[in-house]
Design a protein around this motif. Structure first.
Motif, PDB file in Angstrom:
ATOM      1  N   ALA A 171       5.285  13.228  18.198  1.00  0.00           N
ATOM      2  CA  ALA A 171       5.900  14.555  18.056  1.00  0.00           C
ATOM      3  C   ALA A 171       7.075  14.517  17.097  1.00  0.00           C
ATOM      4  O   ALA A 171       7.243  15.405  16.250  1.00  0.00           O
ATOM      5  N   THR A 172       7.894  13.485  17.182  1.00  0.00           N
ATOM      6  CA  THR A 172       9.036  13.365  16.285  1.00  0.00           C
ATOM      7  C   THR A 172       8.582  13.230  14.836  1.00  0.00           C
ATOM      8  O   THR A 172       9.146  13.841  13.924  1.00  0.00           O
ATOM      9  N   THR A 173       7.542  12.435  14.612  1.00  0.00           N
ATOM     10  CA  THR A 173       7.034  12.254  13.253  1.00  0.00           C
ATOM     11  C   THR A 173       6.511  13.565  12.689  1.00  0.00           C
ATOM     12  O   THR A 173       6.754  13.916  11.524  1.00  0.00           O
ATOM     13  N   LYS A 174       5.784  14.318  13.515  1.00  0.00           N
ATOM     14  CA  LYS A 174       5.248  15.595  13.045  1.00  0.00           C
ATOM     15  C   LYS A 174       6.360  16.579  12.712  1.00  0.00           C
ATOM     16  O   LYS A 174       6.331  17.261  11.684  1.00  0.00           O
ATOM     17  N   VAL A 175       7.365  16.659  13.576  1.00  0.00           N
ATOM     18  CA  VAL A 175       8.455  17.605  13.344  1.00  0.00           C
ATOM     19  C   VAL A 175       9.239  17.214  12.100  1.00  0.00           C
ATOM     20  O   VAL A 175       9.653  18.069  11.304  1.00  0.00           O
ATOM     21  N   ALA A 176       9.460  15.915  11.897  1.00  0.00           N
ATOM     22  CA  ALA A 176      10.167  15.475  10.691  1.00  0.00           C
ATOM     23  C   ALA A 176       9.406  15.874   9.442  1.00  0.00           C
ATOM     24  O   ALA A 176       9.997  16.320   8.444  1.00  0.00           O
ATOM     25  N   ALA A 177       8.076  15.731   9.475  1.00  0.00           N
ATOM     26  CA  ALA A 177       7.265  16.129   8.320  1.00  0.00           C
ATOM     27  C   ALA A 177       7.321  17.640   8.104  1.00  0.00           C
ATOM     28  O   ALA A 177       7.364  18.126   6.962  1.00  0.00           O
ATOM     29  N   LEU A 178       7.338  18.415   9.194  1.00  0.00           N
ATOM     30  CA  LEU A 178       7.428  19.867   9.065  1.00  0.00           C
ATOM     31  C   LEU A 178       8.763  20.297   8.475  1.00  0.00           C
ATOM     32  O   LEU A 178       8.828  21.165   7.602  1.00  0.00           O
ATOM     33  N   VAL A 179       9.845  19.689   8.947  1.00  0.00           N
ATOM     34  CA  VAL A 179      11.175  20.073   8.483  1.00  0.00           C
ATOM     35  C   VAL A 179      11.345  19.764   7.004  1.00  0.00           C
ATOM     36  O   VAL A 179      11.875  20.564   6.227  1.00  0.00           O
ATOM     37  N   ALA A 180      10.895  18.582   6.592  1.00  0.00           N
ATOM     38  CA  ALA A 180      11.096  18.182   5.195  1.00  0.00           C
ATOM     39  C   ALA A 180       9.992  18.689   4.272  1.00  0.00           C
ATOM     40  O   ALA A 180      10.097  18.535   3.060  1.00  0.00           O
ATOM     41  N   GLY A 181       8.928  19.290   4.807  1.00  0.00           N
ATOM     42  CA  GLY A 181       7.801  19.701   3.989  1.00  0.00           C
ATOM     43  C   GLY A 181       7.778  21.184   3.695  1.00  0.00           C
ATOM     44  O   GLY A 181       8.809  21.878   3.653  1.00  0.00           O
ATOM     45  N   ALA A 182       6.556  21.697   3.528  1.00  0.00           N
ATOM     46  CA  ALA A 182       6.382  23.088   3.117  1.00  0.00           C
ATOM     47  C   ALA A 182       6.890  24.062   4.173  1.00  0.00           C
ATOM     48  O   ALA A 182       7.455  25.115   3.845  1.00  0.00           O
ATOM     49  N   GLN A 183       6.685  23.745   5.450  1.00  0.00           N
ATOM     50  CA  GLN A 183       7.180  24.638   6.503  1.00  0.00           C
ATOM     51  C   GLN A 183       8.692  24.735   6.462  1.00  0.00           C
ATOM     52  O   GLN A 183       9.273  25.815   6.641  1.00  0.00           O
ATOM     53  N   GLY A 184       9.356  23.620   6.211  1.00  0.00           N
ATOM     54  CA  GLY A 184      10.803  23.651   6.080  1.00  0.00           C
ATOM     55  C   GLY A 184      11.245  24.485   4.897  1.00  0.00           C
ATOM     56  O   GLY A 184      12.266  25.193   4.953  1.00  0.00           O
ATOM     57  N   ASP A 185      10.476  24.441   3.793  1.00  0.00           N
ATOM     58  CA  ASP A 185      10.814  25.260   2.633  1.00  0.00           C
ATOM     59  C   ASP A 185      10.675  26.750   2.962  1.00  0.00           C
ATOM     60  O   ASP A 185      11.477  27.579   2.507  1.00  0.00           O
ATOM     61  N   ARG A 186       9.630  27.106   3.733  1.00  0.00           N
ATOM     62  CA  ARG A 186       9.463  28.508   4.103  1.00  0.00           C
ATOM     63  C   ARG A 186      10.619  28.982   4.974  1.00  0.00           C
ATOM     64  O   ARG A 186      11.119  30.110   4.812  1.00  0.00           O
ATOM     65  N   LEU A 187      11.037  28.153   5.898  1.00  0.00           N
ATOM     66  CA  LEU A 187      12.191  28.520   6.724  1.00  0.00           C
ATOM     67  C   LEU A 187      13.439  28.640   5.860  1.00  0.00           C
ATOM     68  O   LEU A 187      14.266  29.539   6.050  1.00  0.00           O
ATOM     69  N   GLY A 188      13.568  27.732   4.919  1.00  0.00           N
ATOM     70  CA  GLY A 188      14.712  27.808   4.021  1.00  0.00           C
ATOM     71  C   GLY A 188      14.698  29.069   3.190  1.00  0.00           C
ATOM     72  O   GLY A 188      15.748  29.672   2.922  1.00  0.00           O
TER      73      GLY A 188
END
Length: 795
Positions: free
Chosen positions: A178-195
């Protein structure tokens, strides 16, 4: 980097290796000095000769004495340093004295410095285990153990290097998928959309260091979207003014106020933390990529494994992820409108008030303990957090699903309670058996003085009859506490059912049908046939009462089935209680009302009954449970889909030879019970000792009595051996088996008859003596006399 200290300068050691040269030089120098001062050639030549003699002595000594081994040079640690730095594991090397010679940065990060193994601050138990591992490595060359360091599972391995060094390797496991998945989401495209929606996100380690962050957070915190932020202290990016308002340290007190939102996505200690930062005041945000902020938030919430839901300012659900619907028991196709619709009536008001307060901007976070209507018996914790700036959402709800934890706690509490009640029941049965022994014994003694027809004969007989009924109740107590005496035999379940079928037909009556079905290839089981018959009878009587409660005029069907259950079938059942193995199953089902859901967890508890007052003792099913568990089996109760209930018993298939029999009980035999000889009677209960003494004296024995084991040893010191020793098992100061072992040192062939209110099955573990018999309490005068005769007859 920690290393061993370097050795001292060894120039004096190299100089000391040439004592001959030193002596020769000193002699020549002395001769030249005397010749210069005195001018006497003879005296100077004497000094030179003395130097030559000294030189010869030194050379001879060096050749005769063993050569001194030079001190080895300090090893070169540069290669070890390079290897340690390149390793992803925490490494340390220690010498014989326990000093660290080398350790890498990962070791320092894991243990907060360079503590010497095993003197690491990880708790006494873990440190002791690590110390044992180190000692095993010195002895065997290598050893390993599993440790828990700051909530992380660590694999520790120790290897001996040569004869003087130990290599300590500590490999910490990952924090989880779960931690690995969330880290990838935050630093990836999903994180860019939130940004793009103005939401700054960062994943922090348990000690507050940044593990991953999206571009907007990097730009606001460090000034560059691609800045290297991993591993930095999150708190250093923020400042707080006198009013408690949080801002970025880089933007200063004139920057936009921030609101921090913590999202718990892993319910573990030392787990990473997901943090979202939002501007508390309107700012110029980067353009959204694709859709609104709310849609991006929902996307993130839907992907997280934790049960999360978003609630708007009116207290209505905006979105809930799959984990939340599963935890709350939300039915597919019918989502609730308000959070209060999910909980029981008693919790609706408290939950609604808390949501209303947070939706209005009050508070930061709080926790409530509520019960979902779908699982009213399992309280859960709900965390509420105010969430402004997330579109329509105003409150973030998260659920800590502690159902399994609560279930385990209840099971442990239930097991502890049952064990305590079982011990109490066994102790009560023991004391009750002593009282019944005295009552039955005195009744027998009075009946010897009365004949049928006397005015008191019927009253005495009635007292004895009621005492025997009470003895049956103590046997039920012992059965519940799994302390009853079992006579296990290798048998087939169909044979037991056949023996008890006629009795069942009379118990069920004419209106209840009995159906018996036997499977094929049934394995033999090892159990007490009499106790199994009692199990079947108790289950059948309960089933009959349940069916009569539906139709007082009678009717219904009781079905008894036997079948073979293979290990593969048990494995497919995936039951946490039933171990994998081959079983022979006995299933008793009825067509009654079934078992209410609130009653099902309590049916095996002692003294619990749903029958009217005076119509049930509450010991029927608890007795069944005790017999099955003592026989090594398992019993489960369930409600059938149509109507009625079923009890399924799993008894392990017997493999191997027949186990040695238990202590054989003394069988009552008709005939002459008169005897001669000396009997030593040891019993701590005065009333039982008095009855037994009178009963044996009436049969012609000479009886000596003692109130405990120590008194019996004192009585026998220096005296001749009695013909028979009758002793209670459990006594104060010294128990019966201990006393018998001491007596057998002097009289190895002395026959012994044990008597006890506890069960023989329980006492067998402590009675490891030969030539002993057992008489359970309560017993009659006739049974005691016959037991003494039988034991003396085998002498």
């Amino acid at each position: 980097m920690a290393t061993l200290p370097q050795p001292a300068d060894d120039r004096l050691l190299r100089l000391a290796r040439h004592p001959a040269a030193i002596a020769a030089g000193a002699g020549v120098a002395a001769a030249v000095l005397i010749l210069w001062q005195v001018g006497d050639t003879a005296i100077a030549a004497g000094f030179a000769a003395a130097a030559l003699v000294l030189l010869g002595g030194i050379v001879a000594a060096r050749r005769l004495l063993p050569t001194r081994i030079p001190i080895s040079a300090e090893p070169d640690w540069s290669v070890a340093h390079a290897v340690a730095l390149a390793s992803a594991d925490a490494l340390a090397i220690t010498d014989r004295g326990g000093r660290i010679a080398c350790a890498n940065d990962r070791y320092e990060a894991l243990f907060g410095g360079f503590p010497t193994p095993p003197n690491i601050d990880i708790g006494e138990t873990e440190a002791a285990r690590l110390g044992m591992t180190g000692r095993a490595a010195w002895r065997d060359g290598a050893a390993r153990c599993d440790l828990t360091v700051r909530g992380m599972a660590v694999d520790a391995s120790v290897t001996r290097i040569g004869d003087d060094l130990l290599l300590w390797r500590f490999k910490a496991e990952d924090t989880g998928v779960a931690t690995t998945k969330v880290a990838a989401l935050v630093a990836g495209a999903q994180g860019d959309r939130l940004g793009g929606a103005g939401i700054m996100t960062a994943l922090l380690t348990a000690d507050g260091r940044v593990k991953a962050a999206n571009r907007v957070f990097r730009a606001r915190a460090m000034g560059q979207e691609d800045a290297a932020i991993e591993g930095r202290d999150f708190a250093r990016f923020l400042i707080t003014d006198s009013a408690g308002v949080v801002r970025f340290e880089r933007e200063g007190l004139s920057g936009n106020p921030l609101r921090l939102l913590q999202v718990p996505f892993v319910e573990e200690e030392e787990a990473p933390i997901l943090v979202a930062l939002l501007d508390d005041e309107p700012t110029i945000a980067m353009p959204a990529i694709g859709s609104s902020a709310a849609s991006h938030v929902r996307s993130l919430v839907a992907l997280l494994p934790a049960p999360l839901a978003l609630v708007d300012r009116d207290g209505r659900f905006v979105h809930m992820n799959d984990a939340f619907t599963t935890a709350a028991g939300v039915e597919a196709g019918s989502p609730p409108l308000y959070p209060g619709d999910l909980v029981v009536r008693e919790d609706k008001g408290a939950l609604a008030d808390a949501i209303r307060r947070f939706a209005g901007g009050g508070g930061f976070t709080t926790q409530l303990t509520v019960r979902f209507a779908a699982r009213a018996e399992e309280p859960v914790q709900i965390r509420l957090t105010g969430a402004r700036g997330l579109g329509d959402a105003a409150v973030l709800m998260s659920v800590k699903d502690s159902s399994e934890e609560g279930k385990l706690k209840r099971q442990v509490a239930q097991a502890t309670k049952m064990q305590a009640v079982g011990q109490l029941a066994g102790g009560v049965a023991h004391d009750f058996n002593n009282i019944l022994t005295a009552i039955i014994g005195h009744c027998d003694l009075m009946l010897m003085r009365h004949t049928p027809g006397d005015s008191d004969y019927d009253d005495i007989q009635q007292i004895k009859t009621n005492s025997n009924r009470a003895a049956g109740l103590t046997r039920q107590l012992l059965a519940f506490s799994r302390q009853q005496t079992l006579r296990p035999q290798v048998l087939q379940l169909p044979d037991v059912i056949s023996e008890v079928s006629n009795l069942l037909k009379r118990l069920l009556g004419e209106t209840v049908s009995l159906v018996v079905q036997h499977g094929r290839n049934l394995g033999a089981v090892r159990a007490d046939p009499g106790q199994l018959e009692q199990v079947v009878v108790n289950l059948a009587v309960n089933a009959r009462d349940a069916m009569l409660s539906v139709n007082p005029n009678g009717g219904g069907t009781l079905t008894i089935e036997t079948k073979a259950v293979s290990a593969a079938q048990v494995r497919a059942m995936d039951d946490d209680v039933l171990p994998v193995g081959d079983y022979t199953a006995l299933r008793v089902s009825d067509t009654g009302t079934g078992i209410p859901a609130d009653v099902l967890p309590k049916i095996f508890e002692p003294f619990f009954t749903t029958k009217e007052v005076g119509k049930g003792t509450g010991l029927g099913l608890s007795t069944v449970y005790g017999i099955i568990k003592q026989s090594g089996g398992y019993i489960f109760a369930e409600n059938l889909h149509g109507s009625g209930a079923a009890f399924t018993i799993y008894l392990p298939v017997h493999a191997g030879g027949i186990a040695p029999p238990a202590l054989a009980p003394v069988r009552a035999r008709q005939g002459d019970t008169w005897g001669t000889g000396t009997v030593l009677l040891v019993e701590d209960e005065d009333m039982v000792r008095a009855v037994a003494e009178r009963a044996l004296s009436r049969q012609g024995y000479t009886v000596l009595t003692a109130e405990n084991g120590e008194a019996a040893l004192e009585l026998m010191s220096g005296a001749a051996a009695p013909d028979l020793l009758i002793s209670d098992v459990v006594m104060p100061t010294m128990d019966g088996p201990t006393m018998v072992r001491e007596v057998r040192k002097r009289f190895p062939d002395l026959p012994v008859l044990f008597m006890s209110g506890y069960a023989e099955e329980q006492l067998r573990r402590s009675i490891d003596l030969d030539n002993v018999a057992f008489l359970p309490k309560p017993f009659s005068v006739q049974q005691l006399a016959e037991a003494a005769r039988d034991v003396l007859g085998t002498k």
